[in-house]
Design a protein around this motif. Sequence first.
Motif, PDB file in Angstrom:
ATOM      1  N   VAL A  18       0.857  -1.122   0.093  1.00 52.31           N
ATOM      2  CA  VAL A  18       0.142  -0.210   0.088  1.00 52.31           C
ATOM      3  C   VAL A  18       0.810   1.224   0.386  1.00 52.31           C
ATOM      4  CG1 VAL A  18      -2.434  -1.196   1.149  1.00 52.31           C
ATOM      5  CG2 VAL A  18      -0.785  -0.156   2.721  1.00 52.31           C
ATOM      6  N   PHE A  21       2.168   1.472  -3.658  1.00 55.24           N
ATOM      7  CA  PHE A  21       0.646   2.089  -4.504  1.00 55.24           C
ATOM      8  C   PHE A  21       0.309   4.006  -4.320  1.00 55.24           C
ATOM      9  CE2 PHE A  21      -3.146   3.638  -4.899  1.00 55.24           C
ATOM     10  CZ  PHE A  21      -3.094   3.494  -5.807  1.00 55.24           C
ATOM     11  N   LEU A  22       1.160   5.035  -2.675  1.00 53.43           N
ATOM     12  CA  LEU A  22       0.365   5.501  -2.940  1.00 53.43           C
ATOM     13  C   LEU A  22       1.816   6.232  -3.789  1.00 53.43           C
ATOM     14  CD1 LEU A  22      -0.312   6.394   1.105  1.00 53.43           C
ATOM     15  CD2 LEU A  22      -1.389   5.914  -0.495  1.00 53.43           C
ATOM     16  N   ALA A  25       1.213   5.580  -7.600  1.00 56.14           N
ATOM     17  CA  ALA A  25      -0.216   5.786  -8.014  1.00 56.14           C
ATOM     18  C   ALA A  25       0.084   6.985  -8.932  1.00 56.14           C
ATOM     19  CB  ALA A  25      -1.437   5.972  -7.300  1.00 56.14           C
ATOM     20  N   ALA A 155      -5.918   4.779  -0.751  1.00 54.89           N
ATOM     21  CA  ALA A 155      -6.539   4.208  -2.055  1.00 54.89           C
ATOM     22  C   ALA A 155      -7.911   5.036  -2.778  1.00 54.89           C
ATOM     23  CB  ALA A 155      -6.201   2.675  -1.565  1.00 54.89           C
ATOM     24  N   TYR A 159      -9.800   6.690  -5.400  1.00 60.44           N
ATOM     25  CA  TYR A 159     -10.540   6.149  -6.358  1.00 60.44           C
ATOM     26  C   TYR A 159     -12.043   7.234  -6.924  1.00 60.44           C
ATOM     27  CZ  TYR A 159     -14.028   2.175  -8.473  1.00 60.44           C
ATOM     28  OH  TYR A 159     -15.115   1.354  -8.991  1.00 60.44           O
ATOM     29  N   ILE A 240      -4.719   3.371 -11.903  1.00 62.06           N
ATOM     30  CA  ILE A 240      -5.014   3.888 -10.715  1.00 62.06           C
ATOM     31  C   ILE A 240      -5.203   1.699 -10.728  1.00 62.06           C
ATOM     32  CG2 ILE A 240      -6.204   3.685  -8.765  1.00 62.06           C
ATOM     33  CD1 ILE A 240      -4.281   6.460 -10.202  1.00 62.06           C
ATOM     34  N   ARG A 241      -6.671   1.451 -10.518  1.00 55.45           N
ATOM     35  CA  ARG A 241      -5.992  -0.036 -10.864  1.00 55.45           C
ATOM     36  C   ARG A 241      -4.718  -0.975 -10.558  1.00 55.45           C
ATOM     37  NH1 ARG A 241     -11.297  -3.268 -13.540  1.00 55.45           N
ATOM     38  NH2 ARG A 241      -9.745  -2.669 -15.031  1.00 55.45           N
ATOM     39  N   PHE A 244      -2.556  -0.209  -7.857  1.00 56.87           N
ATOM     40  CA  PHE A 244      -2.538  -0.758  -6.917  1.00 56.87           C
ATOM     41  C   PHE A 244      -2.395  -2.712  -6.689  1.00 56.87           C
ATOM     42  CE2 PHE A 244      -5.852  -2.821  -3.897  1.00 56.87           C
ATOM     43  CZ  PHE A 244      -5.719  -2.159  -2.675  1.00 56.87           C
TER      44      PHE A 244
END
Length: 307
Positions: A18, A21-22, A25, A155, A159, A240-241, A244
């Motif tokens: 996670v 991801f940040l 993204a 996240a 989204y 973005i998906r 993640f």
Amino acid sequence: MSLTLLAVQTLNGLQLGVLLFLVAAGLTLVFGVMDFINLAHGVQYMMGAYFAVAGYAFTGSFLLAVLVAVSGSLALGLALEFVVFRRLYRRSHLDQVLATFGIILFLNEAARAIWGPTPLSLPEPAFLSGSIRLMDGLLYPVYRLAILAAGLFVAGLLYLLVRHSRAGMLVRAGASSPRMVSALGVDIDRLFLGVVGLGAMLAGFAAAMAAPIVGVQAGMGDNVLVLAFVIIVIGGIGSIRGAFVAALLVGLVDTLGRSFASDLFKLFLAPAAANEVGPALASMLIYILMAGVLFFRPAGLFGTRPT
């Protein structure tokens, strides 16, 4: 290999995922929408961590330190976009790489000059200290669970922003067909500025949350930048998906591989050989994963080719 150790390392992998991801993204949006290779995204992450340390030194509050990190990262991102990035959008990718690599060198040396070469630390907040019992024999730090929860929460907000807002619609359209968005009269400069600012804020938040467990030092963003690029390649540029899903995969593969590769090789190799082969292969697992995904899905898991 024990069930408790597997559970701990799985949670560690999800927490790493996670955080990655940040960072990824923002990078995948910048690359997907603007076709801009921003190697300086890693040092923006690093500066977010330093901003958090400075904020804590002035306020003594972890929450205010996170706010300082996010605000400082936003200001730095907007300044870089206004002074440097927008002059590179119509230049070749080689020019973008060279210019943003120069920013890496400049900000790394600036951080050493301002804060010194010694790693700094950001204390965990007192209200998130200690451990919580998840199962028999498994105590897990509360702060690491808080990182996982905060990352998932952000996240989710991202989204909603990307999928259910007008700004998100423009970002998604820009990622799939930037020339069409420009032809429809959208202020591309403002869109680009917003994308860069959003990416910088996400990187700053990730850095502030990670600072208490990784330490803060010059160059800390370099490895994160490499992992972020691996993630956007696996997930698909501009998705973005995809970022993640790929971030969770990378976090789990990297963490579990480093923890259990040697044990798995001991099933069919001598212990000495397994102890040599395991760590060497573990460091390559995410790149093997990337190669495997690209073999079957050249555009990434959820990527689409720009038109």
